[in-house]
Design an enzyme around this catalytic site. Sequence first.
Site, PDB file in Angstrom:
ATOM      1  CB  CYS A  73      -0.786   0.117   1.132  1.00 28.88           C
ATOM      2  SG  CYS A  73      -0.074  -0.181   2.784  1.00 28.88           S
ATOM      3  CG  HIS A 110      -3.357  10.723  12.535  1.00 25.62           C
ATOM      4  ND1 HIS A 110      -4.653  10.095  12.377  1.00 25.62           N
ATOM      5  CD2 HIS A 110      -2.572  10.647  11.338  1.00 25.62           C
ATOM      6  CE1 HIS A 110      -4.736   9.501  11.422  1.00 25.62           C
ATOM      7  NE2 HIS A 110      -3.579   9.871  10.490  1.00 25.62           N
ATOM      8  CG  HIS A 113      -6.893   5.285   9.122  1.00 24.75           C
ATOM      9  ND1 HIS A 113      -6.143   6.481   8.591  1.00 24.75           N
ATOM     10  CD2 HIS A 113      -8.084   6.186   9.641  1.00 24.75           C
ATOM     11  CE1 HIS A 113      -6.845   7.618   8.571  1.00 24.75           C
ATOM     12  NE2 HIS A 113      -7.856   7.367   9.458  1.00 24.75           N
ATOM     13  CG  ASP A 117      -6.917  -4.767   4.442  1.00 22.36           C
ATOM     14  OD1 ASP A 117      -6.147  -4.579   5.309  1.00 22.36           O
ATOM     15  OD2 ASP A 117      -6.930  -3.972   3.493  1.00 22.36           O
ATOM     16  NE  ARG A 125      -4.224  -3.014   4.672  1.00 19.85           N
ATOM     17  CZ  ARG A 125      -4.446  -1.590   4.408  1.00 19.85           C
ATOM     18  NH1 ARG A 125      -3.592  -0.665   4.215  1.00 19.85           N
ATOM     19  NH2 ARG A 125      -5.715  -1.376   3.905  1.00 19.85           N
ATOM     20  CB  CYS A 127      -2.488   1.636   7.000  1.00 23.82           C
ATOM     21  SG  CYS A 127      -1.897   2.196   5.593  1.00 23.82           S
TER      22      CYS A 127
END
Length: 145
Positions: A73, A110, A113, A117, A125, A127
């Site tokens: 990704c 932050h 996310h 999956d 995951r 990310c």
Amino acid sequence: MSHPHNDPQYPIQKSDAQWRAELTPVQYAVARQAATERAFTGSFWNHWASGRYTCVGCGTALFDSETKFDAGCGWPSYWAAIEDGRIERVIDRSHGMTRVEVRCAACGSHLGHVFDDGPAPTGERFCINSAAIHFAPIADAPPTP
């Protein structure tokens, strides 16, 4: 999405001026304003050394290289945090989507996310933006209490 600056729920508190002084403009935009770096541009998306990934805002150890995997990704991806209590999950309804934002539970920065999956054993995951984390090689990694 604006970020809840100085939310008293986080044990580590800093003023906006402190955050701006300690972080680069990109780190500040990601960690404190929930921005997202472009895919395949961060320093850790294709980084495979052994060690721990720590919060850019407070140094809390968040992810271990043992749980990092290539999700394709363009962002660093992990199938688990070092332990659940180090990550806060918050429903994010920005940009017309419903996602689960992950923040550092110590300072509220932050991180990115989490999606459902990922690979076994968790199926998750995480990310994560490279700009939201630092890397500590295994020899220098802070011990997990």
